[in-house]
Design a protein around this motif. Structure first.
Motif, PDB file in Angstrom:
ATOM      1  N   GLN A  75       0.843  -1.200   0.000  1.00  0.00           N
ATOM      2  CA  GLN A  75       0.000   0.000   0.000  1.00  0.00           C
ATOM      3  C   GLN A  75       0.872   1.241   0.000  1.00  0.00           C
ATOM      4  OE1 GLN A  75      -2.888   2.144   3.083  1.00  0.00           O
ATOM      5  NE2 GLN A  75      -3.666   0.109   2.613  1.00  0.00           N
ATOM      6  N   TYR A  77      -0.466   4.995  -0.525  1.00  0.00           N
ATOM      7  CA  TYR A  77      -1.053   6.191   0.068  1.00  0.00           C
ATOM      8  C   TYR A  77      -2.494   6.227  -0.389  1.00  0.00           C
ATOM      9  CZ  TYR A  77      -1.071  10.970   1.902  1.00  0.00           C
ATOM     10  OH  TYR A  77      -1.320  12.096   2.661  1.00  0.00           O
ATOM     11  N   TYR A 135       8.911   8.130  -5.407  1.00  0.00           N
ATOM     12  CA  TYR A 135       9.572   8.681  -4.226  1.00  0.00           C
ATOM     13  C   TYR A 135       9.707   7.612  -3.144  1.00  0.00           C
ATOM     14  CZ  TYR A 135      10.539  11.920  -0.414  1.00  0.00           C
ATOM     15  OH  TYR A 135      11.116  12.562   0.661  1.00  0.00           O
ATOM     16  N   GLY A 139      13.168   5.962  -2.002  1.00  0.00           N
ATOM     17  CA  GLY A 139      13.513   6.127  -0.597  1.00  0.00           C
ATOM     18  C   GLY A 139      13.760   4.786   0.069  1.00  0.00           C
ATOM     19  N   SER A 141      14.474   2.030  -1.234  1.00  0.00           N
ATOM     20  CA  SER A 141      15.564   1.265  -1.836  1.00  0.00           C
ATOM     21  C   SER A 141      16.895   1.542  -1.148  1.00  0.00           C
ATOM     22  CB  SER A 141      15.682   1.602  -3.320  1.00  0.00           C
ATOM     23  OG  SER A 141      14.542   1.116  -4.008  1.00  0.00           O
ATOM     24  N   THR A 142      16.999   2.677  -0.458  1.00  0.00           N
ATOM     25  CA  THR A 142      18.255   2.973   0.217  1.00  0.00           C
ATOM     26  C   THR A 142      18.394   2.195   1.517  1.00  0.00           C
ATOM     27  OG1 THR A 142      17.332   4.864   1.406  1.00  0.00           O
ATOM     28  CG2 THR A 142      18.312   5.299  -0.750  1.00  0.00           C
ATOM     29  N   TYR A 143      17.334   1.570   1.991  1.00  0.00           N
ATOM     30  CA  TYR A 143      17.465   0.823   3.246  1.00  0.00           C
ATOM     31  C   TYR A 143      16.637  -0.454   3.236  1.00  0.00           C
ATOM     32  CZ  TYR A 143      13.035   3.020   4.495  1.00  0.00           C
ATOM     33  OH  TYR A 143      11.727   3.435   4.522  1.00  0.00           O
ATOM     34  N   TYR A 164      19.915  -1.555  -8.158  1.00  0.00           N
ATOM     35  CA  TYR A 164      19.929  -0.526  -7.124  1.00  0.00           C
ATOM     36  C   TYR A 164      20.355   0.816  -7.716  1.00  0.00           C
ATOM     37  CZ  TYR A 164      18.915  -3.064  -2.804  1.00  0.00           C
ATOM     38  OH  TYR A 164      18.285  -3.741  -1.791  1.00  0.00           O
ATOM     39  N   ILE A 168      17.848   3.937  -7.622  1.00  0.00           N
ATOM     40  CA  ILE A 168      18.181   5.077  -6.767  1.00  0.00           C
ATOM     41  C   ILE A 168      18.727   6.231  -7.600  1.00  0.00           C
ATOM     42  CG2 ILE A 168      19.559   5.831  -4.805  1.00  0.00           C
ATOM     43  CD1 ILE A 168      19.612   3.026  -3.810  1.00  0.00           C
ATOM     44  N   LEU A 172      26.999   3.326  -6.983  1.00  0.00           N
ATOM     45  CA  LEU A 172      27.344   2.742  -5.692  1.00  0.00           C
ATOM     46  C   LEU A 172      28.606   1.917  -5.867  1.00  0.00           C
ATOM     47  CD1 LEU A 172      23.776   1.473  -4.703  1.00  0.00           C
ATOM     48  CD2 LEU A 172      24.926   3.495  -3.822  1.00  0.00           C
ATOM     49  N   PHE A 177      28.861  -2.229  -1.830  1.00  0.00           N
ATOM     50  CA  PHE A 177      27.530  -2.778  -2.061  1.00  0.00           C
ATOM     51  C   PHE A 177      27.491  -4.253  -1.695  1.00  0.00           C
ATOM     52  CE2 PHE A 177      24.349  -4.866  -4.694  1.00  0.00           C
ATOM     53  CZ  PHE A 177      23.237  -4.127  -4.371  1.00  0.00           C
ATOM     54  N   LYS A 212      13.445  -9.986   7.192  1.00  0.00           N
ATOM     55  CA  LYS A 212      12.728  -8.747   6.940  1.00  0.00           C
ATOM     56  C   LYS A 212      13.301  -8.107   5.679  1.00  0.00           C
ATOM     57  CE  LYS A 212      12.141  -5.936  10.077  1.00  0.00           C
ATOM     58  NZ  LYS A 212      12.945  -4.854  10.601  1.00  0.00           N
ATOM     59  N   GLU A 214      13.594  -4.843   5.302  1.00  0.00           N
ATOM     60  CA  GLU A 214      14.317  -3.604   5.603  1.00  0.00           C
ATOM     61  C   GLU A 214      15.648  -3.884   6.291  1.00  0.00           C
ATOM     62  OE1 GLU A 214      12.025  -0.626   7.491  1.00  0.00           O
ATOM     63  OE2 GLU A 214      10.312  -0.882   6.163  1.00  0.00           O
ATOM     64  N   ARG A 217      18.746   0.060  10.883  1.00  0.00           N
ATOM     65  CA  ARG A 217      19.086   1.474  10.867  1.00  0.00           C
ATOM     66  C   ARG A 217      19.351   1.904  12.282  1.00  0.00           C
ATOM     67  NH1 ARG A 217      14.450   4.591   7.842  1.00  0.00           N
ATOM     68  NH2 ARG A 217      13.365   2.956   8.973  1.00  0.00           N
ATOM     69  N   ILE A 219      19.804   5.688  14.816  1.00  0.00           N
ATOM     70  CA  ILE A 219      19.596   7.135  14.806  1.00  0.00           C
ATOM     71  C   ILE A 219      20.892   7.826  14.458  1.00  0.00           C
ATOM     72  CG2 ILE A 219      20.045   7.441  17.260  1.00  0.00           C
ATOM     73  CD1 ILE A 219      17.898   9.621  17.167  1.00  0.00           C
TER      74      ILE A 219
ATOM     75  N   GLN B  75      -0.997  11.131   7.324  1.00  0.00           N
ATOM     76  CA  GLN B  75      -1.730   9.909   6.989  1.00  0.00           C
ATOM     77  C   GLN B  75      -0.886   8.703   7.365  1.00  0.00           C
ATOM     78  OE1 GLN B  75      -2.998   7.674   3.012  1.00  0.00           O
ATOM     79  NE2 GLN B  75      -3.969   9.688   3.081  1.00  0.00           N
ATOM     80  N   TYR B  77      -2.159   4.883   7.310  1.00  0.00           N
ATOM     81  CA  TYR B  77      -2.397   3.672   6.543  1.00  0.00           C
ATOM     82  C   TYR B  77      -3.906   3.571   6.372  1.00  0.00           C
ATOM     83  CZ  TYR B  77      -1.470  -1.091   4.906  1.00  0.00           C
ATOM     84  OH  TYR B  77      -1.338  -2.218   4.143  1.00  0.00           O
ATOM     85  N   THR B  78      -4.325   2.814   5.372  1.00  0.00           N
ATOM     86  CA  THR B  78      -5.758   2.622   5.156  1.00  0.00           C
ATOM     87  C   THR B  78      -6.128   1.178   5.432  1.00  0.00           C
ATOM     88  OG1 THR B  78      -5.881   4.433   3.586  1.00  0.00           O
ATOM     89  CG2 THR B  78      -7.604   2.761   3.464  1.00  0.00           C
ATOM     90  N   THR B 142      13.649   7.904  14.512  1.00  0.00           N
ATOM     91  CA  THR B 142      15.086   7.657  14.428  1.00  0.00           C
ATOM     92  C   THR B 142      15.732   8.456  13.302  1.00  0.00           C
ATOM     93  OG1 THR B 142      14.842   5.747  12.964  1.00  0.00           O
ATOM     94  CG2 THR B 142      14.817   5.328  15.325  1.00  0.00           C
ATOM     95  N   TYR B 143      14.932   9.035  12.425  1.00  0.00           N
ATOM     96  CA  TYR B 143      15.548   9.799  11.352  1.00  0.00           C
ATOM     97  C   TYR B 143      14.734  11.040  10.989  1.00  0.00           C
ATOM     98  CZ  TYR B 143      12.133   7.441   8.384  1.00  0.00           C
ATOM     99  OH  TYR B 143      10.958   6.978   7.840  1.00  0.00           O
ATOM    100  N   LEU B 172      19.977   7.626  24.693  1.00  0.00           N
ATOM    101  CA  LEU B 172      20.820   8.241  23.670  1.00  0.00           C
ATOM    102  C   LEU B 172      21.847   9.114  24.351  1.00  0.00           C
ATOM    103  CD1 LEU B 172      17.946   9.352  21.238  1.00  0.00           C
ATOM    104  CD2 LEU B 172      19.493   7.402  20.946  1.00  0.00           C
ATOM    105  N   LYS B 180      24.002  15.733  16.658  1.00  0.00           N
ATOM    106  CA  LYS B 180      23.094  15.305  15.594  1.00  0.00           C
ATOM    107  C   LYS B 180      22.031  16.363  15.307  1.00  0.00           C
ATOM    108  CE  LYS B 180      21.112  11.845  13.134  1.00  0.00           C
ATOM    109  NZ  LYS B 180      21.805  11.019  12.139  1.00  0.00           N
ATOM    110  N   ARG B 217      19.859  10.671   4.916  1.00  0.00           N
ATOM    111  CA  ARG B 217      20.187   9.262   5.073  1.00  0.00           C
ATOM    112  C   ARG B 217      21.037   8.860   3.894  1.00  0.00           C
ATOM    113  NH1 ARG B 217      14.837   5.961   5.915  1.00  0.00           N
ATOM    114  NH2 ARG B 217      14.265   7.546   4.391  1.00  0.00           N
ATOM    115  N   LYS B 218      21.719   7.765   4.050  1.00  0.00           N
ATOM    116  CA  LYS B 218      22.458   7.235   2.918  1.00  0.00           C
ATOM    117  C   LYS B 218      22.339   5.728   2.936  1.00  0.00           C
ATOM    118  CE  LYS B 218      26.352   7.943   5.926  1.00  0.00           C
ATOM    119  NZ  LYS B 218      27.654   8.538   6.149  1.00  0.00           N
ATOM    120  N   ILE B 219      22.645   5.110   1.820  1.00  0.00           N
ATOM    121  CA  ILE B 219      22.495   3.662   1.746  1.00  0.00           C
ATOM    122  C   ILE B 219      23.510   2.998   2.639  1.00  0.00           C
ATOM    123  CG2 ILE B 219      24.018   3.422  -0.235  1.00  0.00           C
ATOM    124  CD1 ILE B 219      22.164   1.145  -1.111  1.00  0.00           C
TER     125      ILE B 219
END
Lengths: 219, 219
Positions: A75, A77, A135, A139, A141-143, A164, A168, A172, A177, A212, A214, A217, A219, B75, B77-78, B142-143, B172, B180, B217-219
């Motif tokens: 899903q 948006y 978008y 987004g 794809s970077t994590y 990738y 993106i 890379l 990678f 998973k 993802e 990550r 902070i 928003q 989630y639906t 976290t970001y 933290l 940060k 953020r970065k990969i």
DNA sequence: ATAATAGTGTCTCTCAGACACTATCGA
DNA sequence: TCGATAGTGTCTGAGAGACACTATTAT
């Protein structure tokens, strides 16, 4: 029981795939009003007697209009309001889907794959939906392992690397990678190698579905 | 024009705030069936003649049922399907909101703030909505600068530090956190300091609204 | 002076980017 | 042997955590 006038409820899907290494979105020519004959995202009304939820609507729409079975589906948006659909106040739950080109059946009539940088004008707010999907895809794809769903079941690290970079839009480093992918344990080697010329063959990998999607990550 | 039976369209909102440093969600006692008299997330039908889109529905619901004006609203989630609402096949566009406790007006009748770790059983799939909202809030914290929306307009770095720790649930480092926050340029100092005892006063800051909410953020 | 919190300096560890290196194939 | 791509080793720079340090206040 309350009874307010109910808005129209539809589902639209932005399905992405790679054709010749380029990211494309699937568009279907509309077979009914409004905007009959125009290219648009595949979509349709929620069928309350048939669909268990809007994800089922999305899967049904993809199967019927694009002949795509069991893609990665998420899903995106929900777009809503009085003006986005000429038929009236509407709620469109948008999904995006990823599928390897090899899993797209024979192209149905009126269905086209369009390079995401060469989109035609689209009806409703479908341009906004595609932009939002891109978008999100870029987004995440970077994590995450999302781009792997654009490849067939088995792939080499270099093929994944290419995808990738394509998605993106940045270069890379090859070694970084590989390290990243390997120590996130999102893929696992399978028996077999890809031999493709006068050079060392490449190990084949597949997605680890027990992991998973993802990455970790912090902070 | 096609005419399929339309699902029910509602909006539910999970509003978070901090009370005595603890993350709480706002629940309202339902004044009508189904589940009349039970605590649930504030929600309501989309009013197609009154609401520009579902975000407007969410804002209206918060204003009417909880007396909250202009919170941070996003928003979430639906949620949809045949079984989540006894009135029939429904689409619930869920939002989450963040607001400092100081901006919650006098508590309306039947409205309660409940610690997120001490939620009662909730009707519909509202427990799932709260869980999804918490997952999103904690993830984005976290970001991003999201937790700052739980504080009043002006706050000290230490207050922000506390909120991040409270929301994310991990300790933290004070110095790292300050670095940060400062080099992401998400806050800016304002004139004034907070004096609160026999110690050096703390510089006051506010959110820079000209900046994006998310960190780099970065990969 | 003291105790308390605000805020800084600095070391270390991790990790991504850069990039040169080795490995293995077909021709 | 050569050229190509697969895959590895190693240096470096950025940034987070740890933590000791200085700064400033009320009493």
């Amino acid at each position: 029981m309350d009874d307010f006038p109910r808005p129209i409820a539809t589902v639209d899907v932005a399905l992405f795939t790679l054709r010749e290494g380029a990211l494309c979105v699937l568009l279907a020519r509309r077979d009914r009003e409004p905007y009959a004959g125009q290219l648009a995202l595949p979509g349709g009304f929620v069928h309350v007697d048939e669909d268990a939820d809007t994800a089922a609507t999305a899967a049904r729409v993809l199967a019927q209009k694009a002949g795509v079975a069991r893609p990665y589906l998420e899903q995106l948006y929900t777009f809503s309001g009085k003006v986005r659909d000429p038929r009236g106040w509407s709620i469109a739950v948008a999904y995006y889907a990823l599928v390897p080109e090899t899993r797209l059946g024979a192209p149905a009539a009126g269905v086209e794959l369009v390079h995401v940088d060469r989109l035609p004008a689209l009806p409703f707010d479908h341009e906004r939906i595609v932009a939002t999907a891109l978008y999100r895809l870029r987004g995440k794809s970077t994590y995450s392992a999302l781009p792997a769903y654009l490849l067939p079941d088995q792939f080499t690290i270099q093929e994944l690397h290419q995808v990738y970079q394509q998605v993106i839009g940045v270069r890379l480093d090859k070694a970084s990678f590989r390290r990243k992918i390997e120590d996130q344990e999102i893929v696992e080697p399978v028996a077999g190698e890809r031999r493709g010329g006068a050079h060392r063959p490449a190990q084949l990998y597949r997605l680890r579905t027990d992991r998973k999607v993802e990455f970790e990550r912090k902070i």
